[in-house]
Design a protein around this motif. Structure first.
Motif, short mmCIF file in Angstrom:
data_model
loop_
_atom_site.label_atom_id
_atom_site.label_comp_id
_atom_site.label_asym_id
_atom_site.label_seq_id
_atom_site.Cartn_x
_atom_site.Cartn_y
_atom_site.Cartn_z
N THR A 150 25.08 -22.17 8.22
CA THR A 150 25.09 -23.63 8.29
C THR A 150 23.74 -24.22 7.88
N VAL A 151 22.66 -23.65 8.38
CA VAL A 151 21.35 -24.21 8.07
C VAL A 151 21.00 -23.93 6.61
N GLU A 152 21.39 -22.77 6.08
CA GLU A 152 21.15 -22.49 4.67
C GLU A 152 21.91 -23.47 3.79
N ASN A 153 23.15 -23.77 4.17
CA ASN A 153 23.95 -24.72 3.40
C ASN A 153 23.36 -26.12 3.45
N VAL A 154 22.84 -26.52 4.60
CA VAL A 154 22.23 -27.85 4.71
C VAL A 154 21.04 -27.99 3.78
N PHE A 155 20.14 -27.00 3.78
CA PHE A 155 19.00 -27.04 2.87
C PHE A 155 19.47 -27.02 1.41
N LEU A 174 11.41 -22.95 -0.24
CA LEU A 174 11.22 -21.50 -0.25
C LEU A 174 11.02 -20.99 1.17
N PRO A 175 11.39 -19.73 1.45
CA PRO A 175 11.31 -19.19 2.81
C PRO A 175 9.88 -19.19 3.34
N ILE A 176 9.77 -19.32 4.66
CA ILE A 176 8.46 -19.22 5.28
C ILE A 176 8.15 -17.77 5.58
N ARG A 177 6.92 -17.50 5.93
CA ARG A 177 6.44 -16.12 6.08
C ARG A 177 7.01 -15.44 7.31
N ALA A 219 21.57 -23.66 14.66
CA ALA A 219 20.93 -22.69 13.77
C ALA A 219 19.67 -23.33 13.22
N MET A 220 18.58 -22.58 13.20
CA MET A 220 17.31 -23.16 12.75
C MET A 220 16.70 -22.32 11.63
N ASP A 221 15.89 -22.98 10.86
CA ASP A 221 15.18 -22.30 9.77
C ASP A 221 14.05 -23.21 9.32
N GLY A 222 13.14 -22.64 8.58
CA GLY A 222 12.03 -23.40 8.01
C GLY A 222 11.88 -23.09 6.55
N LYS A 223 11.48 -24.08 5.77
CA LYS A 223 11.31 -23.90 4.33
C LYS A 223 10.00 -24.55 3.88
N HIS A 224 9.39 -23.95 2.87
CA HIS A 224 8.23 -24.56 2.23
C HIS A 224 8.70 -25.60 1.23
N ILE A 264 4.07 -28.12 2.26
CA ILE A 264 4.26 -28.49 3.66
C ILE A 264 5.55 -27.82 4.11
N VAL A 265 5.76 -27.71 5.41
CA VAL A 265 6.92 -26.99 5.94
C VAL A 265 7.93 -27.97 6.49
N LEU A 266 9.19 -27.74 6.10
CA LEU A 266 10.33 -28.46 6.67
C LEU A 266 11.02 -27.52 7.64
N PHE A 267 10.95 -27.83 8.92
CA PHE A 267 11.61 -27.03 9.96
C PHE A 267 12.77 -27.84 10.51
N ALA A 268 13.94 -27.19 10.65
CA ALA A 268 15.13 -27.96 11.05
C ALA A 268 16.03 -27.14 11.95
N LEU A 269 16.72 -27.85 12.84
CA LEU A 269 17.79 -27.32 13.67
C LEU A 269 19.06 -28.08 13.29
N VAL A 270 20.15 -27.35 12.98
CA VAL A 270 21.39 -28.00 12.54
C VAL A 270 22.55 -27.57 13.42
#
Length: 416
Positions: A302-307, A381-384, A174-179, A201-207
Motif C-alpha cells: 500500500t505504501v509503495e503504491n501511494v508513493f 529513492l529508498p532511504i538507507r 504501513a510506513m516507509d521513507g523516500k529521498h 530531503i526525506v518524505l516519511f509517511a504512514l498510509v
C-alpha cells in the motif's frame, strides 16, 4: 540690490518652475509596464484555461490539472480567500484561477519556471512566488484530508480494513521513507548530502489500507539514516510515549495470545513491539519466515503504491526539485494533501486512479499496477538501511505472527 533686479530674478525663477511643470506634462507616457511577451497576452492565460475547460473532450482539462473541473472549482473556492490579490492602477492582478492553474501544472509536469512563463505569459519571477504561496494555501485548506486517527475506534477501523483487504490482522498502517532529490542547496555544505551521493530531503509517511496518507513528515536532511528519520518524527515520539491511543492488544483470529497492533515496514526500520519488518536473508519455500515475509510485503505494498501513484501523476517528483529545501518541503506537502483529496473525491477518484493503477493479486500472482511503468524515473529513492538488533519481545511478537500465517489458510502461500 535694486528693486527692479529683485523683481526680475523672482520672475525668472517663476518662469523656470513653470517651464519644468510644462515639461513634465509633455513627457511621453511610458508605453508599457511589462515585457512585450507578457503584454501581448494580458489575460494571463485565462482564455487558455477557459478554452480547455469548455472543450468537448473533458480529457484535456483533466490531463492539464489532474482533476475534474468540479474539483478545480471547489479548490478555487477554498484557496481563493488566501491567494486573492487586488487590482492596482498599474495592472490587473493575476486571478485565483490562473494562480491555481499555474501551480497544478507545475506539480503535474515538473516544468521549469522558465517553461511555464511562456505557457501562461507570466514572468518566472512572479511564478516563483505564486507556486509556494498556492502550495501553502492548499496545505491549509486540505489539512483535514490528512489526519492520523486519535481514538481506539478509529484505529480499529483501519485495522479491520487491513484484515479484510490484505489478510493481515492487528495492522494499523504501513510506513516507509523516500529521498526526494534536490539540486544542491545554497550554503548547505553536506547537510542534505546523502549516502547515495546526491542532495535530498526525506518524505516519511504512514498510509492506510485504502492508499491514503495518515501521517507525513517532510524535510528531514538526506544525510540522516533510516532510524534517525523515524526517530525525528512525531509518530515515533507518540509511540514511545504511548500517546497514539491504540486499542489494547488483541489475540489473532483463532489464537489466545494477546498481540499489540503493529505498523508494517521494510528492512530499513528497526523491529519493535509496534513495528513489524521482514526476516533477513532468503528462506526456504514454505517456511514460516518465507510465509511471514510474503504476507507482510503483500500488505506493505500500500505504501509503495501511494508513493508510486503520487510520482506518476504529479511528475514534479520524477525530477530533481530545483528549489531550496524549505520550498521543496511545501511542494511535497501540497502533493500529499492533493493525493488524499483526489482519492476521496467522487468526481476525480477515477481520473486520479483509473482501473489498473494499483498492484493486485490474481490466483496468487502479483499483477503490477500501471504506475510502475517507468518507476525508475522517479526521484523518490529508498532511504538507507542500517541493521539493528531487535529486542527479544519484538522478536517473539514477530514469531507469533509468523506461526499464525503458517497455519492460516485464507491465502495460498505455497509459492511464497
Amino acid at each position: 540690490m535694486s528693486d527692479q533686479l529683485q523683481i526680475a530674478s523672482a520672475a525668472f525663477i517663476v518662469m523656470c518652475e513653470l517651464a519644468k511643470k510644462k515639461e513634465k506634462k509633455n513627457v511621453r507616457k511610458r508605453r508599457w509596464w511589462m515585457s512585450q511577451i507578457y503584454r501581448d497576452n494580458e489575460d494571463r492565460g485565462s482564455n487558455m484555461i477557459n478554452s480547455i475547460k469548455n472543450d468537448v473532450n473533458v480529457f484535456h482539462f483533466q490531463n492539464f490539472t489532474r482533476m475534474s473541473s468540479e474539483d478545480f472549482e471547489k479548490i478555487i473556492c477554498l484557496v481563493g480567500p488566501l491567494i486573492y490579490k487586488q487590482n492596482t492602477n498599474m495592472r490587473p492582478a493575476i486571478t485565483v484561477q490562473i494562480r491555481l492553474a499555474v501551480t497544478l501544472r507545475f506539480l503535474a509536469t515538473g516544468d521549469s519556471y522558465s517553461s511555464l512563463q511562456y505557457l501562461f505569459k507570466i514572468s518566472k519571477q512572479i511564478i516563483s512566488t505564486i507556486i509556494p504561496e498556492v502550495c501553502s494555501a492548499l496545505v491549509k485548506v486540505l489539512k483535514t484530508y490528512v489526519k492520523m486517527p486519535s481514538t481506539p475506534n478509529e484505529w480499529l477501523r483501519i485495522a479491520e480494513r487491513f484484515g479484510t483487504m490484505w489478510n493481515y490482522p492487528n495492522c494499523i498502517g504501513a510506513m516507509d521513507g523516500k529521498h526526494v532529490v534536490l539540486q544542491s542547496p545554497i550554503n548547505s555544505g553536506s547537510e542534505f548530502y546523502n549516502y547515495k551521493s546526491f542532495f535530498s530531503i526525506v518524505l516519511f509517511a504512514l498510509v492506510d489500507a485504502d492508499y491514503n496518507f495518515l501521517f507525513v513528515d517532510v524535510g528531514c536532511q538526506g544525510r540522516i539514516s533510516d532510524g534517525g528519520v523515524f526517530k525525528n518524527s512525531e509518530l515515533f515520539r507518540k509511540i514511545e510515549r504511548g500517546n497514539l491511543n491504540l486499542p489494547p492488544p488483541m489475540p489473532l483470529p483463532g489464537k489466545n495470545i494477546d498481540l499489540p497492533y503493529v505498523i508494517l515496514s521494510d528492512e530499513a526500520f528497526a523491529l519493535t513491539t509496534n513495528v513489524m519488518k521482514p526476516y533477513y536473508w532468503t528462506h526456504n519455500v514454505g517456511s514460516k519466515e518465507r510465509v511471514f515475509n510474503y504476507r507482510l510485503s503483500r500488505a506493505r505494498r500500500t505504501v509503495e503504491n501511494v508513493f508510486g501513484i503520487s510520482s506518476a501523476v504529479f511528475r514534479v517528483l520524477r525530477k530533481p526539485l530545483l528549489l531550496e529545501p524549505e520550498r521543496a518541503q511545501i511542494v511535497v506537502m501540497a502533493i500529499v494533501h492533493l493525493h488524499n483529496f483526489l482519492r476521496q473525491s467522487k468526481m476525480s477518484k477515477n481520473i486520479y486512479n483509473p482501473p489498473g493503477t494499483f498492484d493486485r493479486e490474481e490466483e496468487g500472482q502479483i499483477i503490477h499496477g500501471s504506475w510502475r511503468r517507468g518507476e525508475n524515473a522517479s526521484s523518490l529513492l529508498p532511504i538507507r538501511n542500517i541493521p539493528r538488533r531487535p529486542p527479544l519481545n519484538a522478536q517473539e511478537i514477530r514469531e507469533q505472527f509468523a506461526d499464525y500465517f503458517l497455519t492460516d489458510g485464507s491465502l495460498p502461500w505455497q509459492n511464497a
